[in-house]
Write a protein that holds these residues in place. Sequence first.
Motif, mmCIF file in Angstrom:
data_model
loop_
_atom_site.group_PDB
_atom_site.id
_atom_site.type_symbol
_atom_site.label_atom_id
_atom_site.label_comp_id
_atom_site.label_asym_id
_atom_site.label_seq_id
_atom_site.Cartn_x
_atom_site.Cartn_y
_atom_site.Cartn_z
ATOM 1 N N HIS A 76 -14.718 0.677 -52.518
ATOM 2 C CA HIS A 76 -14.140 2.043 -52.792
ATOM 3 C C HIS A 76 -12.733 2.284 -52.179
ATOM 4 O O HIS A 76 -12.302 1.326 -51.385
ATOM 5 C CB HIS A 76 -14.985 3.232 -52.721
ATOM 6 C CG HIS A 76 -15.390 3.459 -51.059
ATOM 7 N ND1 HIS A 76 -16.086 2.564 -50.449
ATOM 8 C CD2 HIS A 76 -15.058 4.556 -50.421
ATOM 9 C CE1 HIS A 76 -16.047 3.212 -49.171
ATOM 10 N NE2 HIS A 76 -15.379 4.050 -48.941
ATOM 11 N N HIS A 78 -11.425 4.317 -49.719
ATOM 12 C CA HIS A 78 -11.172 4.777 -48.406
ATOM 13 C C HIS A 78 -10.676 3.714 -47.544
ATOM 14 O O HIS A 78 -10.831 2.703 -47.303
ATOM 15 C CB HIS A 78 -12.515 5.177 -47.618
ATOM 16 C CG HIS A 78 -12.874 6.510 -48.445
ATOM 17 N ND1 HIS A 78 -14.185 7.089 -48.399
ATOM 18 C CD2 HIS A 78 -12.178 7.565 -49.093
ATOM 19 C CE1 HIS A 78 -14.306 8.023 -49.144
ATOM 20 N NE2 HIS A 78 -13.213 8.654 -49.419
ATOM 21 N N ASP A 80 -10.882 2.929 -44.461
ATOM 22 C CA ASP A 80 -11.469 1.960 -43.461
ATOM 23 C C ASP A 80 -12.305 0.786 -44.158
ATOM 24 O O ASP A 80 -13.012 0.175 -43.448
ATOM 25 C CB ASP A 80 -12.640 2.944 -42.749
ATOM 26 C CG ASP A 80 -13.529 3.766 -43.475
ATOM 27 O OD1 ASP A 80 -13.024 4.267 -44.600
ATOM 28 O OD2 ASP A 80 -14.486 4.092 -42.925
ATOM 29 N N HIS A 81 -12.065 0.765 -45.720
ATOM 30 C CA HIS A 81 -12.791 -0.415 -46.295
ATOM 31 C C HIS A 81 -11.684 -1.195 -46.945
ATOM 32 O O HIS A 81 -12.015 -2.123 -47.481
ATOM 33 C CB HIS A 81 -13.535 0.113 -47.436
ATOM 34 C CG HIS A 81 -14.742 0.992 -46.731
ATOM 35 N ND1 HIS A 81 -15.975 0.322 -46.640
ATOM 36 C CD2 HIS A 81 -14.601 2.191 -46.229
ATOM 37 C CE1 HIS A 81 -16.794 1.158 -46.191
ATOM 38 N NE2 HIS A 81 -15.952 2.434 -45.933
ATOM 39 N N HIS A 160 -19.902 9.179 -53.580
ATOM 40 C CA HIS A 160 -19.111 9.276 -52.217
ATOM 41 C C HIS A 160 -17.607 9.504 -52.472
ATOM 42 O O HIS A 160 -17.273 10.079 -51.451
ATOM 43 C CB HIS A 160 -19.421 8.046 -51.558
ATOM 44 C CG HIS A 160 -18.784 7.778 -50.346
ATOM 45 N ND1 HIS A 160 -18.838 8.492 -49.048
ATOM 46 C CD2 HIS A 160 -17.663 6.778 -50.176
ATOM 47 C CE1 HIS A 160 -17.891 8.053 -48.263
ATOM 48 N NE2 HIS A 160 -17.166 6.929 -49.042
ATOM 49 N N ASP A 179 -20.385 2.528 -48.964
ATOM 50 C CA ASP A 179 -20.865 3.938 -48.314
ATOM 51 C C ASP A 179 -21.310 4.802 -49.221
ATOM 52 O O ASP A 179 -21.631 5.975 -48.802
ATOM 53 C CB ASP A 179 -19.258 4.705 -48.155
ATOM 54 C CG ASP A 179 -18.614 4.272 -46.634
ATOM 55 O OD1 ASP A 179 -19.178 3.442 -46.211
ATOM 56 O OD2 ASP A 179 -17.607 4.796 -46.458
HETATM 57 ZN ZN LIG Z 1 -16.011 5.733 -47.669
#
Ligand SMILES: [Zn+2]
Length: 302
Positions: A76, A78, A80-81, A160, A179
């Motif tokens: 996804h 975000h 942090d990914h 999410h 997530d």
């Molecule tokens: Zn996330």
Amino acid sequence: MNAVPAGTATRREAEVADDVVVVVNGDGGAGLSNSVLLLGNPTTVIDTMLLPDMAADIVTALTRRGRAAELVVNTHIHTDHIGGNRLFDGVPVVAHPRTASGMRRMIGEPGLPALLAKVMPDFAERLADWDSVPADPLPPVDIERALPAGTRVLEFTDAHSAADLALWLPASRVLVAGDLCFAGVTPLAVHGRVSRWRAALDRLIALGPDVVVPGHGSPAGIGALRELADYFDRVLAAAHLAHTEQLTAQAVWARFDAGPAAGWLEPGRTLVNIQVALAEIAGKPFEGEHRVQQDQDPSHSR
Ligand SMILES: [Zn+2]
């Protein structure tokens, strides 16, 4: 508790099946998401953490096994990914089309570093020049075809985030949940919808996984999905109470019974989750301060 300086959180490897290695990123708190290596054909990396120096541990884990990444999938949008994408230069990096188009809008946005610093204060300094490489859009069915044989791709929208992918490995009964599952860490529904995330969990629980690899926290069993479902039921109940009794989100949060989530990291996220759920019930868009990365697809307007 000794505070670990930001960015030095210990990463460790967990082999959850013959060909599946999880690089577990610290305690899974804000900014610390896991990556998964699928040691099949092609050698695949699922998610690339927040910063390239974290993702370097993914490369190390592969190199030690005589492997190099041949495919990268971002579950996804975000940060942090996706923050280590540029370490995989020359390797196809793919994501759901909604994720990929969102990444193209988000990466390089002038307000992004300040927002990231606010959401992940431990990394504030290192986020000032945060950058990444957008993934190429690929429909989930085509991502499934590109992955090692036998891997199934499950798609969830507005749960999410605008779009999330989970990977199901039926042979080893491993679920790579991204997530859609947090373990020991309070989830954050700020870019999704609590009710749709709750429904997504029922779909994942129905698979009957033996191992659940969360986006944040240590690999767990199906109990992690059930506990998260229980938590969201409590969030939805609190939001319904606020709606019917004309109470503020803060008021119901003050007497929130977290149940299985008592003791999870990042407990302050529960207030945001209640606010998101309350906005859903009231039929209004959530206007919180973290509200960025809007999906502009008019067919999915909120
Ligand atoms: Zn996330």
